[in-house]
Every structure is written in C-alpha cells, then in structure tokens.
Design a protein around this motif. Sequence first.
Motif, mmCIF file in Angstrom:
data_model
loop_
_atom_site.group_PDB
_atom_site.id
_atom_site.type_symbol
_atom_site.label_atom_id
_atom_site.label_comp_id
_atom_site.label_asym_id
_atom_site.label_seq_id
_atom_site.Cartn_x
_atom_site.Cartn_y
_atom_site.Cartn_z
ATOM 1 N N PRO A 119 0.828 -1.220 0.000
ATOM 2 C CA PRO A 119 0.000 0.000 0.000
ATOM 3 C C PRO A 119 0.855 1.259 0.000
ATOM 4 N N PHE A 120 1.388 1.572 -1.165
ATOM 5 C CA PHE A 120 2.345 2.665 -1.255
ATOM 6 C C PHE A 120 1.782 4.030 -0.839
ATOM 7 N N PRO A 121 0.559 4.381 -1.259
ATOM 8 C CA PRO A 121 0.044 5.701 -0.848
ATOM 9 C C PRO A 121 -0.033 5.848 0.677
ATOM 10 N N ALA A 122 -0.437 4.795 1.370
ATOM 11 C CA ALA A 122 -0.488 4.868 2.836
ATOM 12 C C ALA A 122 0.912 5.066 3.405
ATOM 13 N N PHE A 123 1.855 4.413 2.788
ATOM 14 C CA PHE A 123 3.248 4.534 3.205
ATOM 15 C C PHE A 123 3.718 5.993 3.082
ATOM 16 N N LEU A 124 3.387 6.632 1.955
ATOM 17 C CA LEU A 124 3.781 8.032 1.740
ATOM 18 C C LEU A 124 3.082 8.955 2.738
ATOM 19 N N ARG A 125 1.798 8.669 3.011
ATOM 20 C CA ARG A 125 1.074 9.501 3.978
ATOM 21 C C ARG A 125 1.778 9.458 5.334
ATOM 22 N N GLY A 126 2.242 8.253 5.711
ATOM 23 C CA GLY A 126 2.964 8.111 6.974
ATOM 24 C C GLY A 126 4.224 8.964 7.003
ATOM 25 N N LEU A 127 4.946 8.961 5.890
ATOM 26 C CA LEU A 127 6.182 9.744 5.812
ATOM 27 C C LEU A 127 5.906 11.225 6.007
ATOM 28 N N LYS A 128 4.787 11.679 5.409
ATOM 29 C CA LYS A 128 4.444 13.096 5.477
ATOM 30 C C LYS A 128 4.180 13.488 6.930
ATOM 31 N N THR A 129 3.402 12.647 7.625
ATOM 32 C CA THR A 129 3.109 12.915 9.037
ATOM 33 C C THR A 129 4.406 12.951 9.834
ATOM 34 N N ARG A 130 5.254 11.953 9.604
ATOM 35 C CA ARG A 130 6.527 11.871 10.272
ATOM 36 C C ARG A 130 7.318 13.174 10.115
ATOM 37 N N HIS A 131 7.373 13.656 8.878
ATOM 38 C CA HIS A 131 8.164 14.841 8.610
ATOM 39 C C HIS A 131 7.564 16.063 9.282
ATOM 40 N N ARG A 132 6.225 16.112 9.345
ATOM 41 C CA ARG A 132 5.583 17.253 9.978
ATOM 42 C C ARG A 132 5.914 17.279 11.472
ATOM 43 N N GLU A 133 5.974 16.073 12.051
ATOM 44 C CA GLU A 133 6.202 16.010 13.498
ATOM 45 C C GLU A 133 7.654 16.229 13.900
ATOM 46 N N ALA A 134 8.583 15.745 13.091
ATOM 47 C CA ALA A 134 10.003 15.858 13.456
ATOM 48 C C ALA A 134 10.823 16.084 12.197
ATOM 49 N N PRO A 135 10.783 17.286 11.634
ATOM 50 C CA PRO A 135 11.389 17.520 10.323
ATOM 51 C C PRO A 135 12.876 17.200 10.275
#
Lengths: 469, 469
Positions: free
Chosen positions: B119-135
């Motif tokens: 599920p690549f799109p879900a994977f990318l969404r996770g990365l985005k959240t990650r980056h928002r929280e701890a850039p």
Amino acid sequence: MLIPLDRDADTPLYRQIETWLRKAIDADLLAPGTRLPAARVLARDLGLSRITVDAAYAELISEGLLETRGSGGTLVARAISRRRPAGQPTWVSGHPNHAEEQPGIIDFSGGGGDDSLFPFPAFLRGLKTRHREAPSGLLGFPDPAGEWSLRTSIAHICACQGLLLPPEEILITGGSQQVLTLTANALASGGDTVLVEEPTYAKAIALFRALGLKVVGLPCDAQGPVLEQFQGLVEAHRPRFAYLIPNFRNPTGSCMSASRRRRLVALAEGLGLPILEDDYVGGLRYEGQPLPALRTLARPGQVIYTSTFSKLLAPGLCAGFLAAEGPLLERLRTMKGLLGFSSSRVFQCGLADFVGVGSYRNHIRRSARLFRKRRDLMCAALAQHLPAARFTRPTGGLFLWVELPSPCHGATLVAACVREGVRVAFGEDFYVDPLPTTRKFMRLNFAMSPTESIPVGIERLARALRQTR
Amino acid sequence: MLIPLDRDADTPLYRQIETWLRKAIDADLLAPGTRLPAARVLARDLGLSRITVDAAYAELISEGLLETRGSGGTLVARAISRRRPAGQPTWVSGHPNHAEEQPGIIDFSGGGGDDSLFPFPAFLRGLKTRHREAPSGLLGFPDPAGEWSLRTSIAHICACQGLLLPPEEILITGGSQQVLTLTANALASGGDTVLVEEPTYAKAIALFRALGLKVVGLPCDAQGPVLEQFQGLVEAHRPRFAYLIPNFRNPTGSCMSASRRRRLVALAEGLGLPILEDDYVGGLRYEGQPLPALRTLARPGQVIYTSTFSKLLAPGLCAGFLAAEGPLLERLRTMKGLLGFSSSRVFQCGLADFVGVGSYRNHIRRSARLFRKRRDLMCAALAQHLPAARFTRPTGGLFLWVELPSPCHGATLVAACVREGVRVAFGEDFYVDPLPTTRKFMRLNFAMSPTESIPVGIERLARALRQTR
C-alpha cells in the motif's frame, strides 16, 4: 506464536508458557494491546492441549499482564508498568553525530551540510506523482546500477560542471562510503596497500584498515600532494590505488592546484596507478575559479570519479554515485549487486525528479549563499575569541582546519568541550600516522549549524581550550 | 561550467569550446532547455576573453543547437534531433529480474513476492506525518544500527512469532545480501571456508566467492542437512560459519524438521561453529505448524538471525535486519558503518510506521491467502501440462522446486523459454558443485506473477521444454 518449550524439563508446560509471555511483556517485546493467538490456535501450534494454554493465559490475566476483550480475544494489557523505560536508551546510539543526545549542544564536528534546507514536502509530492504514473516501477527489484532516470539527471548536472559522464558509466550508490568499499573490493585484497593524502577523511582510513589494507599517507603542501614523495611512495609501496580529494579536501578544506592536478595525473598514468577521485562537495564553491576534475585530465579508465548528495542535500538520503569505464565499471557493478549495495528505487526516483527539474541548482545556490555567510561568521568569531589559532579561509566546502598554538590532549579537550556544550572533530583522527604535532589541529564544520549559534559555539570552544591549559 | 581546454593545441580555443558543447549536446548530456552560463561568466571561469566564448556560442546558435532567450540567456535548444535515443537503451539493464524488457513475458524466475500488494500511498502519507512532526529527524546522518523506532517495531513482530529479540540486538540493513556481506567480513577473511546447504541461494554462493571465500556444500535430505556429513565436513574444512535457510529454503521451498534443527544446533555448538540463519520469508506459511528458529534453540552468540522485508513487502524497499549478541554485534555494527551500509532514515521511519500499526499483519495475511492460491494454481497447471515433472508442494514461501525427467542444457532451455515468453530460474545456479544430474531442476516463483498468468506461463514452459528434446 512459537513459544519455545522444553518437554523434558521439570517445570510444567503451562508454567513455561506463562514465564515466556511474562518475560516478553516485561521487556516490552510484546507491546501493550498486542493481540495474542486464541488459546485454541496457540495450543495447535505448540502441539498441546488447549487446557494447558488456558491455564497460562488465566494466570497472566489474574496478574493484570493480559486482558480479555468482549469478542473473546486475549490482549497484552494496555496499562502495565514495565522494567524497560519507553524510548531509546541513551547509550544505544553511539553515533558521534547524534548531537541531540545533549540538549543545547552546538555541533561543529559533523561531516554534512545543513539538511534543514532540503525541501522535503516537495520531494514527497514528487514521489506521489511518480507512483501514480508507474506504480510497479518503484517497488520491484532494483537494477544494481541504479535507476536510469537518476543516472541521466546526474549526467546533466555533471555536464553543467564541465564533466561529461554518460549515464551508462554511472552507478548510483548509497553514498561515498559505499564507493570506497566497492573500489577497495574491486582493486585490492587483504594485505595490499592504498595511498591517501595526509590528513584525509577519517572513515576512509578506518574502512581500508578494516578491510585488511595497509594505508600509506601522502604528504601534502598548500598546492596538494608533494609530487617528489608521491613517486617515491608509489615505487616503494606499490599501492593498488590512490584515494584523493582534490576539491576542499576533508578535513583541511584545501584545493589541489590546477598544475598539480595535471602533473599528478600524468605521473599516476606513467606509474600505472588508478585514482579514486572523491569530489564530495562538487559545486559548493563560494569564490574563485572552479578547477578541472582529475577525471577530465586523465586517460579513460584511469580515474574512478565519485560524488554524493549526502553533503549537498541531506545525509539521511544516503545517495551518491560513481563513474567508471570499461571492464572496471563492469567489475564495480557486479560487486555492487553481490555486496548488497542496491538503494531503494522509490528514493532514487524521488531524487531523480528533484535534481532534474532545476530545483537542485536553486538549492545549491541557496546553500552556497548561506554557507559562505556562516564561514565568514566562523572566521570572524575565531579571530575574536581564539586570536592565536591559525587557519586558511576555505573557498568552498564545509570545513575549517584550525591549528592551535600548541598540541593538546584529545580526551581532555573533548571532555572540556562537552562541559561547555560544543563539539568539534579532533585533528588526530584524520592522520594515518598521528604524531605529537598533529595534535594541534581540529576540524570545524561551519555549514551545518544554525547561523546564530556559530559565534556562541566558538566562544564555548575558546572557554574549553582555556580549561585544557 | 569547466570546459577542458588544451592551450598548446593548434585548434583555436573558441573551436575547442564549440566542439565540447556540441559533443555534450549530441550525447544528450546537456539536456534541451539547459541554461548555459552567460558568456561573461564562462569566459571568467575559463580565463579567456569574452569574445572567444561569444564566438563559440554564435556558431552553435547558427547551427540551431543553442538558442537565446529574451533576457539574454543562452539555452540548449529545445527541439534538436540527437544521435542517442531518449530513454534507457535496452542493453543497459542487465538485471535478470527486469522482465519489462520483453513485453508480455511471464516471469517465474524472480526472488520476490508481489509488490503490487504494497500500500504505497499509505506509506507516503505516513512519511508526510513523520516529517511534519520531526522535520530534522529524517534527514540527518543515520545511526549505523538503524532507527530505534523500526528496531522496536521489528522486536514486536518477532515476539509475535515466538522470537524474543531486544531492539538493542537488532541492526537494520538494506536486505539479506548486506547481512551476508557483513557476516562474511566479520567472521571470515580471504581463503577461509563457509558451509552452505546444497542447493542454496545462488547469490550467497556468488558473494562468498567474490569475497575470496571457499564455499563447501552440505548435502541435504527431506528433513534438512544430513547430520553425519555435517560433522565430517566441519571437521575436514573448519568453516568460519554455516549459512542456513531453515524455513522454505531458497530454492527448494523445503523446511528443516524440528528434530533436525535441535540436533544441528547442538552439534554446531559442540563444534564451535557460528550459524547465520536466513529466515527470508519468516511468517509466510500457508499450512502446518510453525517451527522454532535456530536462534531460539541455540546458546546466546551462536546464531546471527536475519530476515528481510524485500520478499514480504517490496524488493524496492531494500530493507531487512539482523540480530546478534555481545562482541559480535558490536563488530557487525562497526563494520556496517564503515562499509557504508546505512539505509535512508526517511525510509526506515516510514517502514517503522507501516509495520507498527497492524497494517503489516494484515498485509502478511492478505499476501499469504493470495500466494497459497497461486501455489495451488501452479501445482495444478504443472500436473496438467508437465505430468512427468516431480515436485513437493511447499507449505510456505515463494518457490516450487521442479525436477524434470531428464537433464537439459541450460542455455538451450533459456533460449526456448524466451521464445515462448516465460522465464524460470535454472537449477544449476543454486549448486556449489553442479553435476550433470543437477541440470534436471528449475525453480519457479509462484508468488510474484498475477494469478491469471500462472496457467498460461506453465503452458508456455511445457512448450519450451518440448523444443529442447
């Protein structure tokens, strides 16, 4: 769930299950809320009667380590006190660049640029588009040579810097360190010798030694390697290759002069010595004329050229490349596949998009402007707080190489720096053969710290140095 | 842009610039639309008068290779015919798994699962959240041991499979191949011997040999390695370690029996032989009881355990891990940092989120259901189209190991398969010492091809085999 059981032991089996689960829960290896297999399933998997498993579960439920849900599932309890604290224990990291361990520390010891400049959201948007257009392309087995799109983008970037590298001759790597490993494996084997500039990149010396190679240091002056000694050392030690950093050498920040480059390449050609040219910060020049890559001065096949995106974009990307020709290229490529140096395709594609659309050139320009400002700030702060220290203002790159008036003891200095809240790279590590005189040097990274912390950091360093006297 | 010039040559300098630019444009190394430096800037960089550069630009503009913009910039022309066709030349890839080279081919030769399930799109969404929280957390230098969050997630997954691996003992890697490289470097050096099951993973044999190790094959029966020969071979060859695949061995798909595991581990312990246990498809079991990992049966420090996400999620992720203990763990960790085996932090964090939130268990369950169906389809198709072929239906993993009634010539079979539009892995490559009798085997991957293409592919294989008789 395959709980290991000893059927010959005196301890009853239900007790063994219970002990194993308690240990896993206590150590936080079974996380709170984890659903355990139904007793029926676990009994089947372990070849036991269901009663045995039920007995173990019941005991742990009564202790509050497990809990049941309405539907009949058994979970690891959500609220239990555990021996292991959450999060990473501080002693685990051990990586010298993890400055976050000590809050407020100013870190001049790192090897990278400033990754906060990297436009990560744009990078992710690119990946999303990529996946929408070719979903299967991103997830299959990677070509060991690397993604064609990224190789093409790199060829374009290099051409703009005057370096014609056809994409066929480019291999994508996970950074410079991989290129050193590949080259050492392709050109040398245990007991062989490699020639390096002295001082040079500390992890190159450590890697070559870990692979069982002898490392011979090549004395350098302000123009680069001293050619008379170069020839003598090659003839005496017969190295398999020379590892050279002609631009803004790590750690000194100095550049090999144009005439020295020409004469060195000609000499190496005559001696049959291959060169690994590490152009680790390529286009990061703040003033003065660019100098020709050794690769453009040499005969085909003489030079393996490598550069990385870890310094210019972000170390966490783990991306770089090498360029080579002919049978050596084939050898490096095969070795890369076998050693397991393939990089994530998703990442390569994202990078290809980013470096291909002009954002890269803008990024370099922005970085260069900022890093130049930080370099000047650091030079000014050194002149103010450490007037006795000597250094040459580098015309590019990331590093200031500072010579103190007298040698100092590494461990003492490091301890004093930690007390004052600053971190530097001590010079000794960059030498093949450290001498008492090499203890006078330290490498300061002026690019990676926020601008406002540079004068503060140098003041702290000055205080630390006063304590070591 | 640093165009290399020969100031002693008869060719005028403006002509040398013109020739270099033409070559770069012709070879598509300067892409259409690339902005060239202003004549003034290029003249300064090259130490020439501006007139010389103007003359070169003017010539190329008149030929239509360059064009000028209103603002005065000079660009590589957008519409030019070039000698090199766009896109990757077909001969470049060379990777056996790049089935897209031949349209319509059905590929049973690969080593992975079906990455279209990821599920690549879900994977990318996770990365985005990650980056928002701890850039900043995603882009700094990676810890060579790997991200703590991913190590914790892996510990939880393993505990659910009955394997207690504290995160401190886990190192994140870029896949199994890296673990083989690390282990070989940590435990052996050129000239030493390594013991492997015969047949085994072909790239393990190739890697060990590329590192200068001798590879000794260990005969196996349906229960696993033949223990009498194991002891004899260890005593005769004194291998530095044994490389074993107890679950659904690549290529045969067979499992080592529980009692054989116990006795083998006890023997190895007595002989002081370390084991590298490659559990490449861990939980991908379709029926029957799970078996204990060698690691759970052995004394601490005896077994290096490794598994990968490349098979279960997507090969393009290049992610896996190893678990070891004590001084060996430290050695592997240092070696990992030096060899350049750090993986992208962004990727590790994305993976940690994905495998930590239950999506992973669902993914495995969904994959197992689909792969079991495909296995049954392939077995049925083989029975129908190749009734003389013999095979054992594997209870998990990815591979069917098929024995033909008589040996056949590898190159002839491969050519016939290509003609028919199917690809298989020929058995010979998996042997340390290929014999005429080993030419009867082929490995078929039943998991990675779309379900509907499996019967078609087997039909094509049957046709290809008829042509080789």
